[in-house]
Design a protein around this motif. Structure first.
Motif: not given
Length: 166
Positions: A30, A34-35, A37, A76, A79-80, A82-85, A87
Motif C-alpha cells: 500500500k 498502486e503498481n 504487487s 480476499k 483486495k479488501e 486496496g491491493i489490486k495486484n 496472485d
C-alpha cells in the motif's frame, strides 16, 4: 529517494508467523503505490511424502486444497485492503530453493517477506530453517517478520492460546 518494492513474494504455510508476514506485505504494498504487487506462494514439500510407503496422491491433493483455501482468504483480505495486484501459486518441491531462487527469478521479485520460524535449535540443526536459507541465498532483499503491525513482538503459541480463551 526512498526504496520502493514493486513485486513482493510472501510464502504462506498457514502459520501465525506467515500471517504476520502477509499483513506487513499488504502494508508495504500500500505504501509503495498502486503498481506494487503481492505474490503469495505455498510450497508443498514433496520430500515429506517420499518416506511414506503407501504414498497416495490424495494426500497431496488434500494438502493442496487446504493451502488454496488459506491463500484465497489472504487474497480476499488483500483486495479488501486496496491491493489490486495480488496472485498466488502453489508449488511443489524443496521450499528453500523455490522461495529463495526459483520464484524470485521467475516473477522478478524485489522483496521477500517471510515469517520468522518457530523452530528450536535442535530442529534447525536437523532440518534447517527455510527462513535462514532464504536470507542467505536470495538475490533480492528479504525481510524477516518478527513483529505484528504495531511492531510488537509476535505472540508465542501459549500467549495466542490464552488470548483465544479470553
Amino acid at each position: 529517494m526512498l526504496q520502493t518494492y514493486q513485486n513482493i513474494l510472501v510464502p504462506v504455510d498457514g502459520s501465525y508467523e506467515a500471517e504476520l508476514a502477509f499483513k506487513k506485505a499488504v502494508s508495504v504494498a500500500k505504501r509503495n503505490g498502486e503498481n506494487s504487487s503481492i505474490h503469495l506462494v505455498h510450497v508443498v514439500d514433496t520430500r515429506a511424502f517420499q518416506n511414506i510407503s503407501s504414498f497416495d496422491t490424495a494426500m497431496v491433493e488434500e494438502v493442496t486444497a487446504t493451502a488454496k483455501k488459506t491463500i484465497e482468504g489472504y487474497i480476499k483480505e488483500a483486495k479488501e485492503s486496496g491491493i489490486k495486484n495480488v496472485d498466488y501459486s502453489i508449488e511443489y518441491g524443496a521450499p528453500k530453493v523455490v522461495i529463495a531462487k526459483d520464484l524470485p527469478q521467475e516473477k522478478d521479485i524485489d522483496l521477500i517477506m517471510i515469517g520468522a520460524t518457530g523452530l528450536n535449535a535442535v530442529e534447525r540443526v536437523l532440518v534447517g530453517s527455510v527462513t535462514e536459507y532464504v536470507t542467505r541465498n536470495s538475490k533480492c532483499d528479504v525481510l524477516v517478520v518478527r513483529t505484528d503491525l504495531e511492531n510488537k513482538p509476535a505472540l508465542s503459541k501459549e500467549q495466542r492460546a490464552a488470548q483465544e480463551n479470553d
